[in-house]
Design a protein around this motif. Structure first.
Motif, PDB file in Angstrom:
ATOM      1  N   GLY A 132     -63.979   2.219  -2.822  1.00 46.10           N
ATOM      2  CA  GLY A 132     -62.823   1.728  -3.575  1.00 46.10           C
ATOM      3  C   GLY A 132     -63.216   0.675  -4.592  1.00 46.10           C
ATOM      4  O   GLY A 132     -62.738   0.683  -5.741  1.00 46.10           O
ATOM      5  N   ALA A 133     -64.126  -0.232  -4.193  1.00 51.16           N
ATOM      6  CA  ALA A 133     -64.571  -1.285  -5.111  1.00 51.16           C
ATOM      7  C   ALA A 133     -65.397  -0.707  -6.251  1.00 51.16           C
ATOM      8  O   ALA A 133     -65.275  -1.148  -7.401  1.00 51.16           O
ATOM      9  N   VAL A 134     -66.226   0.296  -5.968  1.00 51.48           N
ATOM     10  CA  VAL A 134     -67.038   0.926  -7.020  1.00 51.48           C
ATOM     11  C   VAL A 134     -66.138   1.620  -8.043  1.00 51.48           C
ATOM     12  O   VAL A 134     -66.338   1.489  -9.264  1.00 51.48           O
ATOM     13  N   VAL A 135     -65.137   2.350  -7.561  1.00 53.76           N
ATOM     14  CA  VAL A 135     -64.197   3.011  -8.477  1.00 53.76           C
ATOM     15  C   VAL A 135     -63.441   1.966  -9.293  1.00 53.76           C
ATOM     16  O   VAL A 135     -63.254   2.114 -10.513  1.00 53.76           O
ATOM     17  N   THR A 168     -55.876   0.237  -8.693  1.00 57.96           N
ATOM     18  CA  THR A 168     -56.970   1.205  -8.521  1.00 57.96           C
ATOM     19  C   THR A 168     -57.527   1.141  -7.104  1.00 57.96           C
ATOM     20  O   THR A 168     -57.680   2.167  -6.433  1.00 57.96           O
ATOM     21  N   TYR A 169     -57.837  -0.067  -6.648  1.00 55.12           N
ATOM     22  CA  TYR A 169     -58.447  -0.218  -5.322  1.00 55.12           C
ATOM     23  C   TYR A 169     -57.506   0.268  -4.219  1.00 55.12           C
ATOM     24  O   TYR A 169     -57.914   1.022  -3.330  1.00 55.12           O
ATOM     25  N   ILE A 170     -56.261  -0.151  -4.269  1.00 51.18           N
ATOM     26  CA  ILE A 170     -55.298   0.258  -3.239  1.00 51.18           C
ATOM     27  C   ILE A 170     -55.096   1.768  -3.266  1.00 51.18           C
ATOM     28  O   ILE A 170     -55.003   2.408  -2.211  1.00 51.18           O
ATOM     29  N   SER A 171     -55.046   2.349  -4.454  1.00 52.63           N
ATOM     30  CA  SER A 171     -54.886   3.812  -4.559  1.00 52.63           C
ATOM     31  C   SER A 171     -56.050   4.546  -3.902  1.00 52.63           C
ATOM     32  O   SER A 171     -55.853   5.494  -3.143  1.00 52.63           O
ATOM     33  N   VAL A 172     -57.275   4.096  -4.195  1.00 51.36           N
ATOM     34  CA  VAL A 172     -58.454   4.747  -3.600  1.00 51.36           C
ATOM     35  C   VAL A 172     -58.453   4.564  -2.091  1.00 51.36           C
ATOM     36  O   VAL A 172     -58.730   5.511  -1.340  1.00 51.36           O
ATOM     37  N   LEU A 173     -58.114   3.370  -1.628  1.00 49.46           N
ATOM     38  CA  LEU A 173     -58.082   3.123  -0.185  1.00 49.46           C
ATOM     39  C   LEU A 173     -57.017   3.968   0.499  1.00 49.46           C
ATOM     40  O   LEU A 173     -57.248   4.490   1.601  1.00 49.46           O
ATOM     41  N   ARG A 179     -55.053   4.802   7.066  1.00 47.39           N
ATOM     42  CA  ARG A 179     -54.844   4.055   8.315  1.00 47.39           C
ATOM     43  C   ARG A 179     -55.354   2.616   8.194  1.00 47.39           C
ATOM     44  O   ARG A 179     -54.694   1.681   8.643  1.00 47.39           O
ATOM     45  N   LEU A 180     -56.541   2.453   7.604  1.00 48.98           N
ATOM     46  CA  LEU A 180     -57.084   1.106   7.407  1.00 48.98           C
ATOM     47  C   LEU A 180     -56.135   0.256   6.580  1.00 48.98           C
ATOM     48  O   LEU A 180     -55.866  -0.899   6.916  1.00 48.98           O
TER      49      LEU A 180
END
Length: 195
Positions: A132-135, A168-173, A179-180
């Motif tokens: 997520g951070a890389v994206v 972006t990060y929340i979307s990828v996660l 669940r996380l």
């Protein structure tokens, strides 16, 4: 949960540092951008293993905490002294190198010996936040270039980058590990009631 918060925070701060530093401290502090970026790497390494001391204290290993803290203070002191010969950048880089090459392996070894935490288990636990951070970084770097050229106000660009990075990060996660995300949100909602 800690990795899910620290990894994107440090990665995002690394990218937005050229805007963050002048917005908070003024344009005269622009030379400090590189130092802030280096310390983002340090914050990532130190932040992920901060709970180790609590774990050791919780299982009655205060002596280990004492000697680990003593070694950390001494090691950071020596590494910063060595790095100081190359100025502020040298101090920052030496701190990162000491944390990554000495403290990180030592803490992983302690975790393995005490709770049998294997490096593979740890990497599996943080792999989705890392992706997520890389994206997020891949989105923010070109967006920063566009916003810096198109906007006269760094604060507006900084807010735009922060919002874009968070989305972006929340979307990828949510795509990779829903669940996380929801477990972490539930934990945050419960935290004030437990304190």
């Amino acid at each position: 949960y800690l990795g899910a918060a620290i990894i994107p925070a440090m990665a995002g701060m690394f990218v937005v540092a050229p805007l963050l530093v002048p917005v908070i401290y003024g344009p005269q502090w622009m030379p400090a951008v590189e130092i802030v970026q280096i310390f983002c790497v340090l914050g990532l390494v130190v932040g992920l293993f901060q709970p180790l001391q609590s774990l050791l204290l919780g299982i009655g290993m205060a002596k280990v905490v004492f000697f680990l803290s003593l070694g950390t203070v001494f090691g950071f002191g020596v590494s910063k002294w060595i790095g100081s010969h190359c100025g502020l950048i040298g101090v920052a880089v030496s701190s990162v190198l000491f944390s990554t090459l000495v403290m990180l392996p030592l803490q992983l070894f302690i975790l393995w010996k005490i709770i049998q935490l294997k490096p593979l288990s740890l990497s599996n636990a943080i792999r989705h936040p890392v992706v997520g951070a890389v994206v997020m970084v891949a989105v923010l770097v070109p967006l920063r270039a566009v916003l810096q050229q198109g906007l006269d106000y760094d604060v507006v660009a900084l807010l735009g980058l922060t919002l874009a990075g968070g989305i972006t990060y929340i979307s990828v996660l949510l795509i990779l590990d829903r669940r996380l995300f929801w477990d972490a949100m539930g934990y945050l909602k419960r935290a004030p009631a437990n304190s």
